[in-house]
Design a protein around this motif. Structure first.
Motif, PDB file in Angstrom:
ATOM      1  N   GLU A  76       0.944  -1.297  -0.037  1.00  0.00           N
ATOM      2  CA  GLU A  76      -0.082  -0.060   0.026  1.00  0.00           C
ATOM      3  C   GLU A  76       0.886   1.270   0.149  1.00  0.00           C
ATOM      4  O   GLU A  76       0.567   2.326  -0.701  1.00  0.00           O
ATOM      5  CB  GLU A  76      -1.097  -0.034   1.188  1.00  0.00           C
ATOM      6  CG  GLU A  76      -1.897  -1.090   1.141  1.00  0.00           C
ATOM      7  CD  GLU A  76      -1.413  -2.333   1.935  1.00  0.00           C
ATOM      8  OE1 GLU A  76      -2.042  -3.165   1.926  1.00  0.00           O
ATOM      9  OE2 GLU A  76      -0.226  -2.660   2.207  1.00  0.00           O
ATOM     10  N   PHE A  77       1.778   1.158   0.781  1.00  0.00           N
ATOM     11  CA  PHE A  77       2.910   2.288   0.749  1.00  0.00           C
ATOM     12  C   PHE A  77       3.415   2.514  -0.652  1.00  0.00           C
ATOM     13  O   PHE A  77       3.489   3.956  -0.892  1.00  0.00           O
ATOM     14  CB  PHE A  77       3.975   2.139   1.573  1.00  0.00           C
ATOM     15  CG  PHE A  77       5.262   3.034   1.699  1.00  0.00           C
ATOM     16  CD1 PHE A  77       5.012   4.434   2.207  1.00  0.00           C
ATOM     17  CD2 PHE A  77       6.362   2.454   0.990  1.00  0.00           C
ATOM     18  CE1 PHE A  77       6.245   5.217   1.850  1.00  0.00           C
ATOM     19  CE2 PHE A  77       7.476   3.427   1.174  1.00  0.00           C
ATOM     20  CZ  PHE A  77       7.480   4.907   1.513  1.00  0.00           C
ATOM     21  N   LEU A  78       3.824   1.463  -1.130  1.00  0.00           N
ATOM     22  CA  LEU A  78       4.543   1.723  -2.603  1.00  0.00           C
ATOM     23  C   LEU A  78       3.621   2.123  -3.622  1.00  0.00           C
ATOM     24  O   LEU A  78       3.898   2.820  -4.547  1.00  0.00           O
ATOM     25  CB  LEU A  78       5.176   0.604  -3.091  1.00  0.00           C
ATOM     26  CG  LEU A  78       6.294   0.167  -2.112  1.00  0.00           C
ATOM     27  CD1 LEU A  78       6.737  -1.455  -2.600  1.00  0.00           C
ATOM     28  CD2 LEU A  78       7.606   1.013  -2.474  1.00  0.00           C
ATOM     29  N   GLU A  79       2.441   1.603  -3.479  1.00  0.00           N
ATOM     30  CA  GLU A  79       1.347   2.374  -4.471  1.00  0.00           C
ATOM     31  C   GLU A  79       1.116   3.524  -4.271  1.00  0.00           C
ATOM     32  O   GLU A  79       0.719   4.328  -5.195  1.00  0.00           O
ATOM     33  CB  GLU A  79      -0.120   1.500  -4.038  1.00  0.00           C
ATOM     34  CG  GLU A  79       0.179   0.017  -4.753  1.00  0.00           C
ATOM     35  CD  GLU A  79      -1.088  -0.856  -4.306  1.00  0.00           C
ATOM     36  OE1 GLU A  79      -1.800  -0.317  -3.414  1.00  0.00           O
ATOM     37  OE2 GLU A  79      -1.181  -2.004  -4.821  1.00  0.00           O
ATOM     38  N   SER A  80       1.068   4.116  -3.061  1.00  0.00           N
ATOM     39  CA  SER A  80       0.761   5.722  -2.816  1.00  0.00           C
ATOM     40  C   SER A  80       2.218   6.258  -3.219  1.00  0.00           C
ATOM     41  O   SER A  80       1.862   7.520  -3.815  1.00  0.00           O
ATOM     42  CB  SER A  80       0.624   5.975  -1.351  1.00  0.00           C
ATOM     43  OG  SER A  80       1.899   5.366  -0.658  1.00  0.00           O
ATOM     44  N   VAL A  81       3.118   5.805  -3.258  1.00  0.00           N
ATOM     45  CA  VAL A  81       4.363   6.350  -3.708  1.00  0.00           C
ATOM     46  C   VAL A  81       4.528   6.598  -5.224  1.00  0.00           C
ATOM     47  O   VAL A  81       4.739   7.613  -6.013  1.00  0.00           O
ATOM     48  CB  VAL A  81       5.843   5.600  -3.237  1.00  0.00           C
ATOM     49  CG1 VAL A  81       7.017   6.096  -3.988  1.00  0.00           C
ATOM     50  CG2 VAL A  81       5.966   5.868  -1.809  1.00  0.00           C
ATOM     51  N   PHE A  82       3.806   5.511  -5.747  1.00  0.00           N
ATOM     52  CA  PHE A  82       3.663   5.172  -7.198  1.00  0.00           C
ATOM     53  C   PHE A  82       2.952   6.495  -7.780  1.00  0.00           C
ATOM     54  O   PHE A  82       3.157   7.326  -8.886  1.00  0.00           O
ATOM     55  CB  PHE A  82       3.134   3.979  -7.668  1.00  0.00           C
ATOM     56  CG  PHE A  82       2.952   3.949  -9.305  1.00  0.00           C
ATOM     57  CD1 PHE A  82       4.167   3.680 -10.085  1.00  0.00           C
ATOM     58  CD2 PHE A  82       1.715   4.014  -9.748  1.00  0.00           C
ATOM     59  CE1 PHE A  82       3.988   3.548 -11.367  1.00  0.00           C
ATOM     60  CE2 PHE A  82       1.579   4.071 -11.292  1.00  0.00           C
ATOM     61  CZ  PHE A  82       2.773   3.879 -12.004  1.00  0.00           C
ATOM     62  N   LYS A  83       1.634   6.511  -7.181  1.00  0.00           N
ATOM     63  CA  LYS A  83       0.495   7.755  -7.278  1.00  0.00           C
ATOM     64  C   LYS A  83       1.354   8.986  -7.368  1.00  0.00           C
ATOM     65  O   LYS A  83       1.021   9.906  -8.212  1.00  0.00           O
ATOM     66  CB  LYS A  83      -0.738   7.537  -6.617  1.00  0.00           C
ATOM     67  CG  LYS A  83      -1.178   6.070  -7.009  1.00  0.00           C
ATOM     68  CD  LYS A  83      -2.446   5.977  -6.329  1.00  0.00           C
ATOM     69  CE  LYS A  83      -3.356   4.755  -6.509  1.00  0.00           C
ATOM     70  NZ  LYS A  83      -4.539   4.491  -5.510  1.00  0.00           N
ATOM     71  N   LYS A  84       1.938   9.267  -6.276  1.00  0.00           N
ATOM     72  CA  LYS A  84       2.472  10.590  -6.054  1.00  0.00           C
ATOM     73  C   LYS A  84       3.565  10.835  -7.016  1.00  0.00           C
ATOM     74  O   LYS A  84       3.768  12.038  -7.612  1.00  0.00           O
ATOM     75  CB  LYS A  84       3.089  10.665  -4.563  1.00  0.00           C
ATOM     76  CG  LYS A  84       3.677  11.945  -4.353  1.00  0.00           C
ATOM     77  CD  LYS A  84       4.372  11.893  -2.929  1.00  0.00           C
ATOM     78  CE  LYS A  84       5.122  13.098  -2.608  1.00  0.00           C
ATOM     79  NZ  LYS A  84       5.949  13.063  -1.239  1.00  0.00           N
ATOM     80  N   GLY A  85       4.446   9.845  -7.450  1.00  0.00           N
ATOM     81  CA  GLY A  85       5.505  10.238  -8.207  1.00  0.00           C
ATOM     82  C   GLY A  85       4.965  10.142  -9.840  1.00  0.00           C
ATOM     83  O   GLY A  85       5.724  11.015 -10.455  1.00  0.00           O
ATOM     84  N   PHE A  86       3.979   9.538 -10.058  1.00  0.00           N
ATOM     85  CA  PHE A  86       3.472   9.612 -11.555  1.00  0.00           C
ATOM     86  C   PHE A  86       2.495  10.549 -11.930  1.00  0.00           C
ATOM     87  O   PHE A  86       2.266  11.032 -12.748  1.00  0.00           O
ATOM     88  CB  PHE A  86       3.079   8.297 -11.689  1.00  0.00           C
ATOM     89  CG  PHE A  86       2.890   7.783 -13.343  1.00  0.00           C
ATOM     90  CD1 PHE A  86       2.010   8.253 -14.190  1.00  0.00           C
ATOM     91  CD2 PHE A  86       4.290   7.321 -13.945  1.00  0.00           C
ATOM     92  CE1 PHE A  86       2.193   8.057 -15.562  1.00  0.00           C
ATOM     93  CE2 PHE A  86       4.454   7.272 -15.364  1.00  0.00           C
ATOM     94  CZ  PHE A  86       3.184   7.369 -16.052  1.00  0.00           C
TER      95      PHE A  86
END
Length: 258
Positions: free
Chosen positions: A247-257
Motif C-alpha cells: 500500500e505504501f509503494l502504491e501511494s508512492v507510485f501515484k505521487k511520483g507519476f
C-alpha cells in the motif's frame, strides 16, 4: 393392504449444496487429499480463498438441491451485487462449479451442471509506459523523499519485475559479475514471501533469470554496500528489516507519476 415405501438407498437422495460443500477446501479433508493425490496441489492461500467462496455459495444457496439450481438464480443473484468486481463474481461462479465437481463423490447419479455465463472483468488492462512517461516518472524532482523507493521502481522498470517480485528481492538474488538477477519469489500483499514466482507453486516454481543493465547494477550494489546489507537481507526494507508494504509503494507510485 397398502405397502410402505421402500427407503432410499444411500447416495440416491437429492444432494443439497450445504451437504456437498460441508468439508470442501478444509486443509485435512478428504476433498483436499483427493486434489493432492490427483497431482493438482494448490497453495494454502488458494485453499483458504476457495473455502471462503464456497461458504458464500452455501450462505446463499445452501438449502437448494444441485439439480434445481438455474442460471437465472446464480447470475441473477450476482447481478444484484453492485460493490463487487467481475473477478469476484467469476470466483463465486467457480465455487459453484467446484461443488458440482465434488458431487459425484457423494451421490450415485449424474447431475447436469448449468453452464453459468462468466462476467466481464471490469479492471482496465494496464497500458505500457512510453519512454517519455518513464523519463518523467524518474525525474529527480519527484523523489525528494529518498533513494530507496526510486531504486525499487527503477529496478522494476529496467528488469521487468512485478511489484511483489521487487518487494521480495534479497541481496543474494543478484549475480553482479553476470549482470543478472535470479527471480525466485514474490511478496504477497500481507508481506509473506513465497518460494515460487507468480502463478507458480511449491512443485512448479516458475523460476526465471533476467538481465540487469550495467549502470543499474552499479547503483544497486552501491546502495547495498552503503546500507551494509547481508546476502539474506531484503534489498528494499523498512526499519524492521521487512519488505516494504504494498500500500505504501502504491501511494508512492501515484505521487511520483500523477
Amino acid at each position: 393392504m397398502n405397502s410402505l415405501p421402500l427407503p432410499e438407498k444411500p447416495g440416491t437422495q437429492k444432494p443439497k449444496f450445504k451437504n456437498i460443500a460441508k468439508e470442501m477446501f478444509l486443509p485435512e479433508s478428504d476433498h483436499v487429499q483427493r486434489i493432492n493425490q490427483m497431482g493438482k496441489k494448490i497453495a494454502p492461500r488458494t485453499i483458504t480463498n476457495n473455502r471462503h467462496f464456497v461458504e458464500l455459495v452455501v450462505e446463499q444457496f445452501g438449502e437448494n438441491y444441485l439439480e434445481d439450481l438455474t442460471i437465472p438464480m446464480v447470475n441473477g443473484y450476482l447481478m444484484t451485487i453492485e460493490d463487487k468486481s467481475g473477478s469476484w463474481e467469476n470466483s463465486f461462479i467457480e465455487a459453484v462449479n467446484s461443488i458440482y465437481k465434488e458431487a459425484p463423490w457423494h451421490c450415485k447419479y449424474t447431475i447436469t451442471k448449468p453452464e453459468f455465463p462468466r462476467f466481464a472483468r471490469n479492471s482496465k488492462k494496464a497500458d505500457i509506459f512510453t519512454t517519455e512517461e518513464l523519463a518523467s516518472f524518474f525525474d529527480g524532482a519527484n523523489w525528494s523523499d529518498g533513494l530507496r523507493e526510486y531504486l525499487l521502481f527503477l529496478t522494476i522498470a529496467k528488469c521487468g519485475l512485478r511489484l511483489g517480485e521487487a518487494r521480495a528481492l534479497r541481496v543474494k538474488q543478484f549475480v553482479q559479475d553476470k549482470n543478472a538477477l535470479f527471480i525466485d519469489s514474490f511478496c504477497e500483499r500481507d508481506g509473506h514471501r513465497t518460494n515460487y514466482n507468480k502463478k507458480g507453486s511449491d512443485e512448479d516454481q516458475k523460476l526465471r533469470v533476467t538481465l540487469v543493465p550495467e549502470n543499474t547494477m552499479r547503483v544497486l550494489m552501491s546502495y547495498i554496500r552503503q546500507h551494509h546489507l547481508d546476502q539474506d537481507d531484503f534489498v528494499f526494507q523498512n526499519d524492521m528489516g521487512l519488505p516494504l508494504r504494498q500500500e505504501f509503494l502504491e501511494s508512492v507510485f501515484k505521487k511520483g507519476f500523477y
